[in-house]
Design an enzyme around this catalytic site. Structure first.
Site, short mmCIF file in Angstrom:
data_model
loop_
_atom_site.label_atom_id
_atom_site.label_comp_id
_atom_site.label_asym_id
_atom_site.label_seq_id
_atom_site.Cartn_x
_atom_site.Cartn_y
_atom_site.Cartn_z
N GLU A 124 0.83 -1.21 0.00
CA GLU A 124 0.00 0.00 0.00
C GLU A 124 0.86 1.27 0.00
O GLU A 124 0.64 2.19 0.78
CB GLU A 124 -0.96 -0.03 1.19
N ARG A 184 5.75 -7.54 8.92
CA ARG A 184 4.39 -7.90 8.53
C ARG A 184 4.35 -8.64 7.19
O ARG A 184 5.10 -8.31 6.25
CB ARG A 184 3.51 -6.65 8.43
N ARG A 198 -5.35 -11.21 -4.66
CA ARG A 198 -4.70 -10.59 -3.49
C ARG A 198 -4.56 -11.57 -2.33
O ARG A 198 -3.57 -11.53 -1.59
CB ARG A 198 -5.51 -9.36 -3.07
N LYS A 246 -1.70 -11.33 9.33
CA LYS A 246 -3.08 -10.95 9.68
C LYS A 246 -3.97 -12.17 9.80
O LYS A 246 -3.71 -13.19 9.17
CB LYS A 246 -3.65 -10.04 8.60
N ASP A 256 -8.10 -9.01 4.62
CA ASP A 256 -7.92 -7.85 5.51
C ASP A 256 -8.96 -7.78 6.63
O ASP A 256 -9.91 -7.02 6.51
CB ASP A 256 -8.02 -6.57 4.67
N GLU A 308 -1.79 -11.33 13.90
CA GLU A 308 -2.23 -9.93 13.99
C GLU A 308 -3.74 -9.89 13.91
O GLU A 308 -4.33 -10.21 12.87
CB GLU A 308 -1.61 -9.09 12.86
N GLU A 336 -12.51 -1.64 12.12
CA GLU A 336 -12.51 -1.03 10.79
C GLU A 336 -13.61 -1.59 9.90
O GLU A 336 -14.30 -0.85 9.21
CB GLU A 336 -11.13 -1.27 10.14
N TRP A 354 -9.01 -3.10 -4.61
CA TRP A 354 -9.61 -2.26 -3.59
C TRP A 354 -11.10 -2.03 -3.90
O TRP A 354 -11.73 -1.20 -3.26
CB TRP A 354 -8.88 -0.91 -3.47
C1 BDP Z 1 -6.05 -2.03 6.08
C2 BDP Z 1 -6.36 -0.62 6.43
C3 BDP Z 1 -5.23 0.33 6.25
C4 BDP Z 1 -3.99 -0.24 6.88
C5 BDP Z 1 -3.70 -1.59 6.29
C6 BDP Z 1 -2.57 -2.30 7.00
O1 BDP Z 1 -7.46 -0.22 5.65
O2 BDP Z 1 -5.60 1.55 6.82
O3 BDP Z 1 -2.91 0.61 6.70
O4 BDP Z 1 -4.80 -2.43 6.46
O5 BDP Z 1 -2.86 -3.19 7.79
O6 BDP Z 1 -6.91 -2.80 6.83
O7 BDP Z 1 -1.42 -2.00 6.76
#
Ligand code: BDP
Length: 720
Positions: free
Chosen positions: A311, A344, A356, A380, A385, A407, A413, A563
């Site tokens: 990102e 990470r 993804r 994660k 996500d 994580e 969110e 996205w």
């Molecule tokens: C997503 C979020 C973003 C975070 C990213 C992350 O939308 O804001 O920066 O993950 O974990 O869930 O790096």
């Protein structure tokens, strides 16, 4: 007013202020230390707490005394008598083995060794024919954990006779990740601004920092990453290190270490180097010097958390290097000082044409065995996500030579953000207990996380914090439960969510059995409700653009496909769902053959993951005999119904707790119900364009059009 009446008035005000008003706004979290009104119970506690002997002297034992003083004053209206030696009848003794030469009469060396530096024992013993409660552990931090456990017994009105509690944390690093920026905004934060007042640090120490440390220590959290994973290199400059050092000093007596996020390009941004290439000697020297500098300010510094090549964040890819080369650069710099790197695995790129969900595995699996021994790869809880429900990440079970850290997101969110009551412990528990089959049956995610499956010494669990400057810390009072449960599960990932919730409810609100059982019922069903009204049957990532608030399955044609919502749900006239079988993206091949086989067939794939792995026609027959379309619609309706039922249940508790928190929670629950309907109506109207089928009778009909929903653009949604 005459003098005596003024004094009385002021006294009355003071009482009100200290016991009621401040106590009921949520600031005290689960450390309410509510007065024990049951006289018999209070008496029995007082009888066992005649004196408290604490021979050790340290900042941590001061913290222990302070906590006991607050708690016993509030719960039992008594000021504890502390001594350093001399043991009386009905004494509490809080000490490490060195100060207790007689300890081996009661506890064997083997058992003490098994406690490590953080585990503790609480044991009722007869010392020289006197009943004593002993709280022991090999280091002062362990004594603090034991003290909090002892206080929990009082808070939850348990007996404190015949105790024999042994508790040892299953993971080493139990850590909050604050996505807090230096300007005090919080990425994905829904509880006000950052609690770190960088501007006033290092000179001003806010009381909230101390209470933060108390709360975390009470649930066994031993680390905090102060800054956002989307990192600002400035935090590694001397001025900010000094500020971080001030916080580290506050936290140290509570057994909490400070960590920082390291921006990979820092050598260029603040070091004026021409490159940040991990194989460049100057870059290596820069990080080595930086680590030495940080440790000169913060001798117990924990280490770095890094988001790289994701990102827009810089990383080793910029130099054609691997994630392992990047992580090892920092790991080598920290190693001489005892620090660690949490690297990470959330790495994916819009330039990679692959699904993804597959990218982290593709990137990291080949690197298994290449990381330095002080690196943990932080994965994660889902490959996409933090969705309301995701199947477990395929990296769990795929990197046996590398310690993998979990994580979880505590901040909501994707789960209703600030207002929705969603008890996330259920989600955490579901993921932890899932069997990966990587080494045959029983290879659960939890055994990978705690290191037991592959015998790793380093292990950990990270939770993306939901804490902010709001008076009640988490915006939603029930957000506190998620913070609490995260800590408890990090300490013992085998613990039951329900038991954790019961304790939390009793400590936070009330020991009234009806209050506990009703609230527990609401909490226990809340996560499934959220999945139902947001993303049932394996749907995912269909929320509002960028802020992720509310439903928006229509998001399409953005600069990144992965996205958008349409990328994930793939709805069309032929059906709905993301095909991740061998006929689609083949993400299933990243799982063990057992899981791959089971999930590849829609008939044996658990229905909760159906649309995650399969693209199926609207008329597909579900287990219930109903069509996919009908089931989808009924799930959305069930989610809404669950929020309505929760409100009804909560309303029966009006008289059970203080009005301030009761009303606050009620109003949030009403927002949740309203937004659950928004989710249901917007998603069903949208998907109906493709299914072209009527809504089942049991589903309430929307009173707005799809266009209305699409045109609604919430302004200034928080957390971006
Ligand atoms: C997503 C979020 C973003 C975070 C990213 C992350 O939308 O804001 O920066 O993950 O974990 O869930 O790096």
């Amino acid at each position: 007013m005459k003098r005596p009446s003024i004094i009385l008035f002021v006294l009355a005000l003071l009482c009100l202020y200290s016991t009621n008003v401040l106590a009921k706004d949520g600031y005290k979290l689960w450390l309410q230390y509510e007065k024990i009104e049951n006289k018999e119970l209070a008496e029995s506690y007082l009888n066992s707490i005649h004196q408290i002997t604490i021979p050790n002297h340290s900042a941590t034992t001061d913290v222990i005394k302070n906590e006991l003083s607050i708690a016993l004053k509030d719960m039992l209206s008594t000021f504890p008598v502390f001594t350093e030696d001399g043991i009386k009848k009905n004494n509490i003794v809080i000490a490490t083995p060195e100060s207790l030469p007689w300890l081996d009469e009661f506890i064997g060396q083997n058992q003490l060794d098994g406690l490590g530096q953080e585990g503790f024992i609480i044991k009722s013993i007869q010392y020289k024919n006197q009943p004593i409660t002993l709280i022991t552990g090999n280091a002062d931090a362990a004594l603090l954990y034991g003290t909090f456990e002892f206080l929990k017994l009082l808070q939850t009105h348990q007996s404190i006779v015949d105790l024999n509690i042994v508790s040892v944390p299953k993971t080493k690093i139990r850590i909050l990740n604050h996505w807090d920026n230096l300007d005090r905004t919080v990425e994905r934060g829904y509880a006000g601004s950052s609690i770190w007042n960088w501007h006033l640090l290092p000179d001003h120490i806010n009381q909230q920092y101390i209470d933060y440390a108390r709360a975390n220590a009470s649930i066994g959290i031993n680390g905090t990453v102060l800054t956002n994973v989307n990192a600002n290199a400035l935090v590694l400059t001397a001025a900010y290190i000094e500020k971080a050092a001030a916080l580290a000093k506050v936290f140290e007596p509570y057994g909490i270490k400070v960590y920082l996020t390291a921006r990979f390009s820092a050598p260029m941004e603040i070091g004026q180097l021409k490159t940040s290439d991990p194989l460049d000697e100057e870059v290596q020297k820069w990080w080595n010097d930086k680590a030495t500098e940080i440790y000169s300010y913060i001798p117990n510094f924990g280490g770095f958390l890094v988001k790289a090549d994701s990102e827009g964040q810089p990383g080793p890819h910029n130099y054609g290097r691997t994630q392992a080369e990047g992580a090892n650069l920092l790991a080598k710099a920290l190693k001489p000082h005892g620090g660690i790197v949490m690297w990470r695995a959330f790495v994916y790129s819009e330039n990679t044409p692959d699904d993804r969900a597959k990218q982290a595995y593709n990137e990291f699996k080949p690197l298994d065995g290449e990381f330095e021994s002080n690196v943990l790869v932080q994965v994660k809880n889902g490959a996409i996500d933090f969705q309301p429900r995701e199947p477990f990440h395929p990296l769990f079970g795929a990197m046996p030579k590398t310690p993998l850290m979990m994580e979880f997101q505590i901040t909501q969110e994707y789960l209703g953000q600030g207002t929705h009551l969603v008890y996330l412990s259920k989600l955490y528990e579901e993921v932890l207990n899932t069997d990966t089959y990587c080494k045959g049956p029983g290879s659960t995610v939890v055994k990978i996380i705690d290191g037991s499956l592959e015998n790793h010494q380093l292990s950990g669990m990270a939770g993306v914090s939901n804490i902010g400057s709001d008076r009640n810390w988490t915006g939603n009072h029930f957000g506190q439960a998620n913070w609490y449960a995260f800590g408890k599960l990090a300490w013992n990932p085998y613990a039951s969510s329900e038991k954790i919730a019961e304790d939390w409810i009793a400590m936070t609100f009330s020991n009234d059995p009806k209050f506990i059982s009703t609230t527990l019922d609401i909490m226990s069903k809340s996560r499934e409700a959220a999945v139902n009204y947001m993303t049932p049957l394996g749907l995912h990532h269909i929320m509002g653009w960028n802020h992720h608030y509310g439903p928006a399955p229509w998001i399409t044609d953005k600069h990144r496909d992965d996205w958008t919502s349409t990328y994930y749900h793939q709805a069309g006239s032929d059906g709905i769902g993301f095909d991740r079988t061998s006929s689609g993206s083949d993400a299933l091949s990243q799982y063990s053959p057992y899981i791959e086989k089971q999930f590849s067939n829609p008939k044996t794939c658990p229905e909760k993951y159906l649309l995650w792995f399969h693209h199926l026609p609207w008329a597909y027959r579900m287990e219930s005999g109903k069509t996919l379309w009908e089931e989808l619609a009924l799930h959305y309706q069930a989610g809404v119904d669950q929020t309505t039922t929760a409100i009804k249940k909560w309303s029966t508790l009006e008289k059970s707790i203080d009005n301030e928190r009761y009303q606050h929670i009620l109003s949030f629950m009403k927002i949740q119900e309203k937004e659950a309907k928004w989710w249901r109506d917007a998603c069903l109207l949208y998907f109906q364009q493709f299914s072209k089928l009527p809504l089942p009778d049991a589903v309430e009909k929307p009173n707005k059009t799809l266009e209305d929903f699409k045109n609604y653009k919430p302004h200034f949604a928080p957390g971006i």
